[in-house]
Motif scaffolding. Structure first.
Motif, mmCIF file in Angstrom:
data_model
loop_
_atom_site.group_PDB
_atom_site.id
_atom_site.type_symbol
_atom_site.label_atom_id
_atom_site.label_comp_id
_atom_site.label_asym_id
_atom_site.label_seq_id
_atom_site.Cartn_x
_atom_site.Cartn_y
_atom_site.Cartn_z
ATOM 1 N N ARG A 6 1.016 -1.516 0.210
ATOM 2 C CA ARG A 6 0.181 -0.466 -0.143
ATOM 3 C C ARG A 6 0.499 1.344 0.315
ATOM 4 O O ARG A 6 1.656 1.460 0.641
ATOM 5 C CB ARG A 6 -1.119 -0.199 1.500
ATOM 6 C CG ARG A 6 -1.951 -1.655 1.231
ATOM 7 C CD ARG A 6 -2.666 -1.177 2.522
ATOM 8 N NE ARG A 6 -3.506 -0.453 2.062
ATOM 9 C CZ ARG A 6 -4.607 -0.612 3.261
ATOM 10 N NH1 ARG A 6 -4.616 -0.812 4.817
ATOM 11 N NH2 ARG A 6 -5.270 1.031 3.407
ATOM 12 N N SER A 43 -6.091 0.991 -1.236
ATOM 13 C CA SER A 43 -5.820 1.205 0.208
ATOM 14 C C SER A 43 -7.499 1.620 0.021
ATOM 15 O O SER A 43 -7.653 1.401 1.826
ATOM 16 C CB SER A 43 -5.666 2.706 -0.114
ATOM 17 O OG SER A 43 -4.362 2.528 -0.507
ATOM 18 N N ARG A 44 -8.490 2.004 -0.620
ATOM 19 C CA ARG A 44 -10.192 2.321 -0.466
ATOM 20 C C ARG A 44 -10.573 0.741 0.006
ATOM 21 O O ARG A 44 -11.087 0.822 0.877
ATOM 22 C CB ARG A 44 -10.863 2.566 -1.347
ATOM 23 C CG ARG A 44 -10.037 4.733 -1.584
ATOM 24 C CD ARG A 44 -11.172 5.272 -2.637
ATOM 25 N NE ARG A 44 -12.050 5.017 -2.865
ATOM 26 C CZ ARG A 44 -13.047 5.286 -3.744
ATOM 27 N NH1 ARG A 44 -12.592 6.021 -5.436
ATOM 28 N NH2 ARG A 44 -14.280 5.366 -3.844
ATOM 29 N N ASP A 102 -9.312 -0.356 2.976
ATOM 30 C CA ASP A 102 -9.568 0.166 4.466
ATOM 31 C C ASP A 102 -11.177 -0.442 4.967
ATOM 32 O O ASP A 102 -11.745 -0.431 6.015
ATOM 33 C CB ASP A 102 -9.997 1.841 4.538
ATOM 34 C CG ASP A 102 -8.801 2.178 4.093
ATOM 35 O OD1 ASP A 102 -7.627 1.818 4.799
ATOM 36 O OD2 ASP A 102 -8.051 3.476 3.940
ATOM 37 N N TYR A 103 -12.030 -0.362 3.594
ATOM 38 C CA TYR A 103 -13.758 -1.150 3.438
ATOM 39 C C TYR A 103 -13.762 -2.365 4.650
ATOM 40 O O TYR A 103 -14.338 -3.225 5.142
ATOM 41 C CB TYR A 103 -14.485 -0.852 2.625
ATOM 42 C CG TYR A 103 -15.700 -1.671 1.858
ATOM 43 C CD1 TYR A 103 -16.338 -1.514 2.593
ATOM 44 C CD2 TYR A 103 -15.430 -3.254 1.300
ATOM 45 C CE1 TYR A 103 -17.239 -1.398 2.630
ATOM 46 C CE2 TYR A 103 -17.356 -3.907 1.397
ATOM 47 C CZ TYR A 103 -17.364 -3.077 2.236
ATOM 48 O OH TYR A 103 -19.460 -4.009 2.253
ATOM 49 N N THR A 135 -11.371 -3.482 6.283
ATOM 50 C CA THR A 135 -10.740 -3.716 7.375
ATOM 51 C C THR A 135 -12.176 -3.483 8.588
ATOM 52 O O THR A 135 -11.875 -3.898 9.456
ATOM 53 C CB THR A 135 -9.881 -3.334 7.434
ATOM 54 O OG1 THR A 135 -8.517 -3.316 6.773
ATOM 55 C CG2 THR A 135 -8.721 -3.348 9.132
ATOM 56 N N ALA A 136 -12.317 -2.528 8.140
ATOM 57 C CA ALA A 136 -13.937 -2.312 8.727
ATOM 58 C C ALA A 136 -15.020 -3.005 9.211
ATOM 59 O O ALA A 136 -15.607 -3.114 9.618
ATOM 60 C CB ALA A 136 -14.633 -1.030 8.149
#
Length: 232
Positions: free
Chosen positions: A179, A204-205, A208-209, A211-212
């Motif tokens: 990343r 990256s987006r 992050d999605y 991971t959330a």
């Protein structure tokens, strides 16, 4: 044409979280201890001396617990200029590389030991990307191999001991997700032209999605049978 001999460089980390994200650092330690490599982009100072794929690098942590904590190889040809990691508005040269061994600073190869042995190598290293000339490069590699070999015996970990050669022996499997923290970069030779890393932003987006949603996100390295070059 005679093959170019690989070179050895020392890159620096000041131990700060800004210089190496703590979660990323811990993941890279875990992956390399399992025999995988960890891709990384790292600042390379101003005297970069045209690094090429296959050149060896050592990571020297400065400050408290000062010493070598990682080794690996450079994957990129030359350097790319990106915004400096700690100085907004300033550009700095970076390389793409991968760690083959990364250890906790408590297990470092101590600075004092290197300084007393590598008497022909000028300490302290003032900037990242310092070239290590012969025969100091061979001595440093030997010291490091002996050091991590002792750690391997202590922990019962053959990967850490460097028993696998740099060119082969690694295998396909999970690796750190690459990343890039920089979303764009200036194109050399094109005035006022900036390239945007669209793929990097999407990765990256999406990471992050996931991971959330409490998913574990990582990359996967595929190394075709018989190859001697790391692939990702």
């Amino acid at each position: 044409m005679e093959a170019r001999a690989s070179r050895t460089f020392v890159v620096l980390w000041d131990g700060s979280d800004g210089g190496y994200d703590p979660d990323e650092f811990a993941e890279h330690v875990r992956l390399t201890a399992q025999g995988y490599t960890a891709p990384i982009r790292w600042s390379f100072g101003q005297g970069h001396d045209d690094p090429e794929p296959g050149d060896q690098i050592f990571l020297h942590k400065t400050g408290n617990r000062n010493g070598i904590i990682a080794s690996g190889q450079i994957l990129s040809s030359g350097v790319e200029f990106h915004p400096h990691w700690s100085e907004p508005g300033k550009m700095a040269p970076y390389i793409t590389a991968e760690w083959e061994v990364l250890i906790d600073p408590s297990d470092r190869l101590p600075y004092d030991q290197m300084k007393s042995t590598l008497t022909d190598f000028k300490f302290p290293v003032q900037s990242s990307g310092r070239k290590v000339y012969s025969t100091s490069d061979q001595m440093l590699e030997s010291m490091w191999k002996d050091h991590v070999g002792k750690l391997a015996l202590r922990d019962g970990n053959p990967w850490l001991g460097g028993s696998v050669t740099r060119a082969g022996g690694r295998h396909s499997g999970p690796c750190a997700l690459e990343r890039h923290r920089v979303g764009s970069y200036d194109l050399t030779g094109f005035a006022s032209t900036t390239a945007v890393k669209v793929e990097s932003e999407l990765v990256s987006r999406f990471a992050d999605y996931l991971t959330a949603l409490n998913h574990k996100v990582q990359g996967y390295r595929i190394l075709p049978e018989g190859t001697t070059v790391h692939s990702s």
